[in-house]
Design a protein around this motif. Structure first.
Motif, short mmCIF file in Angstrom:
data_model
loop_
_atom_site.label_atom_id
_atom_site.label_comp_id
_atom_site.label_asym_id
_atom_site.label_seq_id
_atom_site.Cartn_x
_atom_site.Cartn_y
_atom_site.Cartn_z
N GLY A 183 23.55 26.78 -71.58
CA GLY A 183 22.34 27.34 -72.17
C GLY A 183 21.76 28.48 -71.37
O GLY A 183 20.79 29.11 -71.80
N GLU A 184 22.34 28.77 -70.21
CA GLU A 184 21.90 29.91 -69.40
C GLU A 184 22.50 31.20 -69.98
O GLU A 184 23.47 31.15 -70.75
CB GLU A 184 22.37 29.73 -67.95
CG GLU A 184 21.67 28.58 -67.22
CD GLU A 184 20.19 28.86 -67.02
OE1 GLU A 184 19.85 30.00 -66.64
OE2 GLU A 184 19.39 27.95 -67.25
N ASP A 241 23.81 22.38 -68.63
CA ASP A 241 22.71 23.33 -68.53
C ASP A 241 23.22 24.77 -68.47
O ASP A 241 22.62 25.68 -69.06
CB ASP A 241 21.87 23.02 -67.30
CG ASP A 241 20.77 24.05 -67.07
OD1 ASP A 241 19.78 24.02 -67.81
OD2 ASP A 241 20.90 24.86 -66.13
N HIS A 293 16.77 25.87 -74.27
CA HIS A 293 18.15 25.44 -74.07
C HIS A 293 18.59 24.51 -75.20
O HIS A 293 19.69 24.63 -75.74
CB HIS A 293 18.30 24.72 -72.72
CG HIS A 293 18.44 25.63 -71.55
ND1 HIS A 293 17.45 26.50 -71.17
CD2 HIS A 293 19.46 25.79 -70.65
CE1 HIS A 293 17.85 27.16 -70.08
NE2 HIS A 293 19.07 26.76 -69.76
N THR A 294 17.71 23.55 -75.52
CA THR A 294 18.05 22.59 -76.58
C THR A 294 18.14 23.28 -77.93
O THR A 294 19.01 22.97 -78.74
CB THR A 294 17.01 21.47 -76.63
OG1 THR A 294 16.87 20.89 -75.33
CG2 THR A 294 17.42 20.38 -77.61
N VAL A 313 16.11 30.54 -80.39
CA VAL A 313 15.70 30.85 -79.02
C VAL A 313 14.46 31.75 -79.02
O VAL A 313 13.52 31.54 -78.24
CB VAL A 313 16.86 31.52 -78.25
CG1 VAL A 313 16.37 32.02 -76.89
CG2 VAL A 313 18.00 30.52 -78.05
N GLN A 324 18.51 18.58 -69.62
CA GLN A 324 17.22 19.18 -69.26
C GLN A 324 16.26 18.16 -68.66
O GLN A 324 15.55 18.44 -67.70
CB GLN A 324 16.59 19.82 -70.50
CG GLN A 324 17.39 20.95 -71.10
CD GLN A 324 17.75 22.03 -70.09
OE1 GLN A 324 16.86 22.64 -69.49
NE2 GLN A 324 19.03 22.24 -69.85
N PHE A 371 19.02 26.36 -78.46
CA PHE A 371 20.26 27.14 -78.48
C PHE A 371 21.44 26.24 -78.82
O PHE A 371 22.24 26.55 -79.71
CB PHE A 371 20.49 27.81 -77.13
CG PHE A 371 21.89 28.38 -76.99
CD1 PHE A 371 22.21 29.60 -77.56
CD2 PHE A 371 22.87 27.67 -76.31
CE1 PHE A 371 23.51 30.10 -77.47
CE2 PHE A 371 24.16 28.17 -76.20
CZ PHE A 371 24.48 29.40 -76.78
N ALA A 372 21.59 25.13 -78.09
CA ALA A 372 22.73 24.24 -78.31
C ALA A 372 22.72 23.68 -79.73
O ALA A 372 23.76 23.61 -80.39
CB ALA A 372 22.70 23.10 -77.29
N MET A 376 22.35 18.49 -74.52
CA MET A 376 21.58 19.49 -73.78
C MET A 376 20.21 18.93 -73.38
O MET A 376 19.73 19.18 -72.27
CB MET A 376 21.40 20.75 -74.62
CG MET A 376 20.68 21.88 -73.88
SD MET A 376 21.55 22.45 -72.38
CE MET A 376 22.85 23.45 -73.13
N ALA A 418 25.69 31.00 -72.34
CA ALA A 418 25.38 31.17 -73.76
C ALA A 418 26.09 32.39 -74.33
O ALA A 418 26.64 32.34 -75.44
CB ALA A 418 23.88 31.30 -73.94
#
Length: 226
Positions: free
Chosen positions: A71-72, A68, A132-133, A107, A177, A135-136, A173, A76
């Motif tokens: 993705g923060e 996680d 988050h997902t 994003v 989450q 982004f990854a 990711m 990131a």
């Protein structure tokens, strides 16, 4: 001396297939958005998957927290800066642009869609689709596209690499989450599909824009004599 054209970040051999995949992914995002608009509770599938991962022990929760973090904002930013730096060291400025755009557009799209769909989780936090997902998945897609071009992979191998990388990154990711209770499983699916829908188009636009810029379009690291 003259320079060779800078390599395209969207391999021509993958354009048609990725366009079809992007269209299908966009349809999934739209359908899920309509189905879960303004919901504040998990659906049937969400509840079943959530129950399956509920109660995971501390080692798994630590792994989920570490995932996680990537993705923060801090995590990131670290990944993006490292990727951009690598592209510039390899003298691939167009690739560096794709890294930034390839994660920024997914994003940004998920942020907009969250306000449009209005699905919430935990005291009104907007949840669909998962940023988050997205982004990854976006970062994995960019890496796979650049690797496909760099290695000269064919249509089948390139498609397999792009889809495989996006699936692994999105699943990792997404699992984090759901395990942490930050998103419903369908939020994760929406985030994954959002990246699949917008990253190929973003790569195409980067190529088109770079091709129209005045001045040298050559890759400074690759030259030939004439």
């Amino acid at each position: 001396m003259t320079g060779r054209p800078a390599p395209e970040v969207l391999p021509p051999s993958l354009r048609v297939r990725l366009a079809l995949i992007a269209a299908l992914a966009a349809l999934v995002v739209a359908v899920l958005g309509v189905l879960h608009a303004h919901d504040s509770e998990p659906g049937v599938v969400d509840a079943r998957i959530g129950a399956a991962v509920d109660g995971a022990g501390q080692p798994w929760r630590y792994a989920a927290l570490a995932t996680d973090f990537l993705g923060e904002p801090a995590g990131a930013a670290t990944l993006v800066v490292a990727a951009v730096t690598a592209c510039l060291l390899l003298r691939r400025p167009r690739a560096a642009v794709l890294v930034v755009a390839g994660v920024g557009v997914p994003v940004g799209t998920t942020t907009l869609l969250k306000h449009v769909v209005g699905r919430t989780i935990h005291d009104g936090n907007l949840s669909y689709p998962s940023g988050h997902t997205a982004f990854a998945t976006g970062l994995a897609l960019v890496a796979a596209l650049l690797a496909t071009g760099r290695l000269g992979l064919g249509r089948a191998a390139g498609t397999a690499l792009v889809l495989g990388a996006s699936l692994v990154a999105g699943a990792a990711m997404g699992w984090a989450q759901v395990l942490l209770g930050a998103h419903y499983p369908t939020d994760v699916l929406g985030g994954w599909c959002t990246a699949l829908a917008v990253v190929p188009t973003t790569a195409w636009l980067v190529d088109r824009t770079a091709g129209r810029l005045p001045g040298r379009t050559a890759d400074p690291g690759r030259r030939q004599r004439v």
